[in-house]
Design a protein around this motif. Structure first.
Motif, PDB file in Angstrom:
ATOM      1  N   THR A 244      34.529 -11.799  -8.881  1.00  0.00           N
ATOM      2  CA  THR A 244      34.758 -13.122  -9.452  1.00  0.00           C
ATOM      3  C   THR A 244      33.470 -13.949  -9.448  1.00  0.00           C
ATOM      4  N   ASP A 245      32.994 -14.311  -8.252  1.00  0.00           N
ATOM      5  CA  ASP A 245      31.764 -15.104  -8.183  1.00  0.00           C
ATOM      6  C   ASP A 245      31.137 -14.926  -6.810  1.00  0.00           C
ATOM      7  N   PHE A 246      29.874 -15.253  -6.718  1.00  0.00           N
ATOM      8  CA  PHE A 246      29.138 -15.096  -5.460  1.00  0.00           C
ATOM      9  C   PHE A 246      29.559 -16.131  -4.428  1.00  0.00           C
ATOM     10  N   GLU A 247      29.955 -17.296  -4.880  1.00  0.00           N
ATOM     11  CA  GLU A 247      30.297 -18.360  -3.945  1.00  0.00           C
ATOM     12  C   GLU A 247      31.490 -17.991  -3.078  1.00  0.00           C
ATOM     13  N   SER A 248      32.389 -17.158  -3.597  1.00  0.00           N
ATOM     14  CA  SER A 248      33.597 -16.813  -2.843  1.00  0.00           C
ATOM     15  C   SER A 248      33.372 -15.696  -1.828  1.00  0.00           C
ATOM     16  N   LEU A 249      32.203 -15.060  -1.846  1.00  0.00           N
ATOM     17  CA  LEU A 249      31.938 -13.956  -0.922  1.00  0.00           C
ATOM     18  C   LEU A 249      31.458 -14.507   0.419  1.00  0.00           C
ATOM     19  N   HIS A 251      31.541 -12.379   3.188  1.00  0.00           N
ATOM     20  CA  HIS A 251      31.217 -11.211   3.993  1.00  0.00           C
ATOM     21  C   HIS A 251      30.187 -10.358   3.232  1.00  0.00           C
ATOM     22  N   ASN A 252      29.586  -9.409   3.928  1.00  0.00           N
ATOM     23  CA  ASN A 252      28.583  -8.552   3.303  1.00  0.00           C
ATOM     24  C   ASN A 252      29.204  -7.761   2.150  1.00  0.00           C
ATOM     25  N   ALA A 253      28.482  -7.685   1.041  1.00  0.00           N
ATOM     26  CA  ALA A 253      28.988  -6.973  -0.135  1.00  0.00           C
ATOM     27  C   ALA A 253      27.832  -6.345  -0.903  1.00  0.00           C
ATOM     28  N   VAL A 254      28.142  -5.249  -1.589  1.00  0.00           N
ATOM     29  CA  VAL A 254      27.209  -4.599  -2.511  1.00  0.00           C
ATOM     30  C   VAL A 254      27.796  -4.717  -3.905  1.00  0.00           C
ATOM     31  N   ILE A 255      26.966  -5.177  -4.858  1.00  0.00           N
ATOM     32  CA  ILE A 255      27.390  -5.296  -6.248  1.00  0.00           C
ATOM     33  C   ILE A 255      26.533  -4.320  -7.048  1.00  0.00           C
ATOM     34  N   ASP A 256      27.162  -3.319  -7.596  1.00  0.00           N
ATOM     35  CA  ASP A 256      26.465  -2.209  -8.251  1.00  0.00           C
ATOM     36  C   ASP A 256      26.308  -2.494  -9.745  1.00  0.00           C
ATOM     37  N   LEU A 257      25.074  -2.814 -10.154  1.00  0.00           N
ATOM     38  CA  LEU A 257      24.789  -3.166 -11.545  1.00  0.00           C
ATOM     39  C   LEU A 257      23.869  -2.148 -12.210  1.00  0.00           C
ATOM     40  N   ARG A 258      23.752  -0.964 -11.643  1.00  0.00           N
ATOM     41  CA  ARG A 258      22.805   0.037 -12.152  1.00  0.00           C
ATOM     42  C   ARG A 258      23.104   0.464 -13.576  1.00  0.00           C
ATOM     43  N   ALA A 259      24.375   0.459 -13.960  1.00  0.00           N
ATOM     44  CA  ALA A 259      24.761   0.994 -15.255  1.00  0.00           C
ATOM     45  C   ALA A 259      24.709  -0.035 -16.378  1.00  0.00           C
ATOM     46  N   LEU A 260      24.437  -1.304 -16.079  1.00  0.00           N
ATOM     47  CA  LEU A 260      24.444  -2.329 -17.115  1.00  0.00           C
ATOM     48  C   LEU A 260      23.274  -2.128 -18.068  1.00  0.00           C
ATOM     49  N   ARG A 261      23.555  -2.241 -19.361  1.00  0.00           N
ATOM     50  CA  ARG A 261      22.538  -1.968 -20.375  1.00  0.00           C
ATOM     51  C   ARG A 261      22.029  -3.218 -21.085  1.00  0.00           C
ATOM     52  N   ASP A 262      22.766  -4.316 -21.007  1.00  0.00           N
ATOM     53  CA  ASP A 262      22.393  -5.545 -21.710  1.00  0.00           C
ATOM     54  C   ASP A 262      21.533  -6.410 -20.793  1.00  0.00           C
ATOM     55  N   PRO A 263      20.222  -6.483 -21.028  1.00  0.00           N
ATOM     56  CA  PRO A 263      19.360  -7.243 -20.105  1.00  0.00           C
ATOM     57  C   PRO A 263      19.686  -8.726 -20.069  1.00  0.00           C
ATOM     58  N   LYS A 264      20.107  -9.298 -21.199  1.00  0.00           N
ATOM     59  CA  LYS A 264      20.438 -10.723 -21.206  1.00  0.00           C
ATOM     60  C   LYS A 264      21.660 -10.999 -20.343  1.00  0.00           C
ATOM     61  N   ALA A 265      22.681 -10.121 -20.459  1.00  0.00           N
ATOM     62  CA  ALA A 265      23.882 -10.293 -19.636  1.00  0.00           C
ATOM     63  C   ALA A 265      23.568 -10.083 -18.162  1.00  0.00           C
ATOM     64  N   LEU A 266      22.704  -9.119 -17.878  1.00  0.00           N
ATOM     65  CA  LEU A 266      22.314  -8.870 -16.495  1.00  0.00           C
ATOM     66  C   LEU A 266      21.664 -10.111 -15.894  1.00  0.00           C
ATOM     67  N   LEU A 267      20.825 -10.741 -16.681  1.00  0.00           N
ATOM     68  CA  LEU A 267      20.129 -11.931 -16.209  1.00  0.00           C
ATOM     69  C   LEU A 267      21.083 -13.107 -16.043  1.00  0.00           C
ATOM     70  N   GLU A 268      21.879 -13.399 -17.075  1.00  0.00           N
ATOM     71  CA  GLU A 268      22.683 -14.615 -17.073  1.00  0.00           C
ATOM     72  C   GLU A 268      23.949 -14.496 -16.230  1.00  0.00           C
ATOM     73  N   ARG A 269      24.594 -13.319 -16.284  1.00  0.00           N
ATOM     74  CA  ARG A 269      25.869 -13.163 -15.567  1.00  0.00           C
ATOM     75  C   ARG A 269      25.672 -12.864 -14.093  1.00  0.00           C
ATOM     76  N   TRP A 270      24.532 -12.221 -13.745  1.00  0.00           N
ATOM     77  CA  TRP A 270      24.395 -11.718 -12.391  1.00  0.00           C
ATOM     78  C   TRP A 270      23.190 -12.285 -11.631  1.00  0.00           C
ATOM     79  N   LEU A 271      22.002 -12.182 -12.185  1.00  0.00           N
ATOM     80  CA  LEU A 271      20.817 -12.559 -11.414  1.00  0.00           C
ATOM     81  C   LEU A 271      20.739 -14.059 -11.157  1.00  0.00           C
ATOM     82  N   LEU A 272      20.994 -14.861 -12.169  1.00  0.00           N
ATOM     83  CA  LEU A 272      20.921 -16.310 -11.956  1.00  0.00           C
ATOM     84  C   LEU A 272      21.980 -16.814 -10.973  1.00  0.00           C
ATOM     85  N   PRO A 273      23.259 -16.402 -11.112  1.00  0.00           N
ATOM     86  CA  PRO A 273      24.236 -16.833 -10.096  1.00  0.00           C
ATOM     87  C   PRO A 273      23.914 -16.312  -8.697  1.00  0.00           C
TER      88      PRO A 273
END
Length: 313
Positions: A244-249, A251-273
């Motif tokens: 859902t979102d990083f704010e709700s975590l 406890h320790n967690a791993v978020i596996d984004l290795r397979a994502l192909r869209d660099p813009k989505a990777l940046l906006e949906r994951w890295l910035l948050p």
């Protein structure tokens, strides 16, 4: 303070995309650590197996057929493959999902191949259209088979197994290729505009590990290897869509984004948050090319450090 680790592809995936000012500033102030490159090394930084081996076939088998089934034998992946002969040899061009295998393909090809392996004492089956397995006695000694992503685009003869067990597997592979070359199902695939399934690729052999540990309590991933590992591990595995979102975590967690192909989505949906979450958490960007950036709240005082303009090395 929770540790939130993002497993990321190589930094080159974001080449050509300017980093937003806030992320560039945070990365410039972060602690950067060099690590061993490669996907296997990346996973090994966060998961500890006993014994210390990664039997990919047994782990994905646990996902595809259940933990009890996976524990019952040794396993070897025997994935459908397309090898194209050329003037310099024969190149592995596709395995698994890119072949667009259908249930009809499996139902046509599998019965033709099963007798070859049955005569050798192995059972071939396919609980998933793109992930095929050989069930082996647990004590079976196997050659060192490379994973498909280590061979794609290269001459397969440069990656044939060596050692005392290799001859048996070379013979099985040759017989498999003859059977598939002559199979009418490949004519049907050609009419549909698909490449032939003209080989299998053996890899990932072994038995299920006894246990697996991690600092993470939850892993968000679509990788069947990590879902299988959770069956013997001390953590839970959830589909990436369940995140859902990083704010709700908390406890320790791993978020596996290795397979994502869209660099813009990777940046906006994951890295910035994730960067924003570093105001209250320890956030790690672990790149497959062997660099790890640690972002923590107290780094905001490192105002003398210059922003980092790119994630490339």
């Amino acid at each position: 303070m929770p540790l939130l680790t993002l497993l990321l592809p190589a930094g080159e995936r974001l080449a050509g995309i300017a980093l937003p000012a806030s992320l560039a500033k945070a990365l410039g102030r972060a602690d950067e650590v060099g690590a061993e490159p490669g996907e296997q090394a990346q996973l090994s930084r966060h998961f500890r197996l006993l014994p210390d081996r990664w039997p990919h076939a047994a782990l994905t088998r646990a996902t595809d057929a259940g933990l009890d089934d996976a524990r019952s034998a040794g396993w070897l992946r025997a994935d459908p493959a397309y090898i194209r002969p050329d003037i310099n040899g024969a190149r592995l061009l596709a395995t698994g999902a890119p072949l667009s295998m259908s249930v009809q393909d499996v139902e046509a090809l599998l019965p033709a191949l099963r007798p070859l392996f049955g005569d050798a004492g192995f059972l071939l089956d396919a609980p998933h259209p793109t992930r095929w397995y050989l069930r082996l006695p647990r004590e079976t000694q196997l050659p060192d088979f490379p994973a498909p992503d280590q061979v794609l685009g290269e001459d397969v003869f440069d990656h044939m197994p060596d050692g005392p067990q290799a001859r048996r597997w070379r013979t099985l592979l040759s017989e498999t290729q003859v059977t598939l070359h002559n199979h009418p199902r490949n004519e049907a695939r050609a009419r549909a505009g698909l490449v032939p399934v003209n080989s299998l690729w053996f890899w990932g052999g072994g038995v299920l590990p006894d246990s697996a540990t991690s600092k993470a309590m939850t892993v968000f991933s679509d990788d069947p290897v990590l879902h299988g590992l959770a069956g013997v591990g001390t953590f839970n595995a959830m589909p990436l869509t369940d995140f859902t979102d990083f704010e709700s975590l908390t406890h320790n967690a791993v978020i596996d984004l290795r397979a994502l192909r869209d660099p813009k989505a990777l940046l906006e949906r994951w890295l910035l948050p994730a960067q924003a979450a570093a105001a209250h958490a320890h956030v790690a960007f672990d790149l497959v090319d062997g660099r790890v950036f640690h972002l923590q709240p107290n780094q905001r005082w490192r105002f003398w450090r210059k922003p980092r303009t790119a994630l490339t090395a």
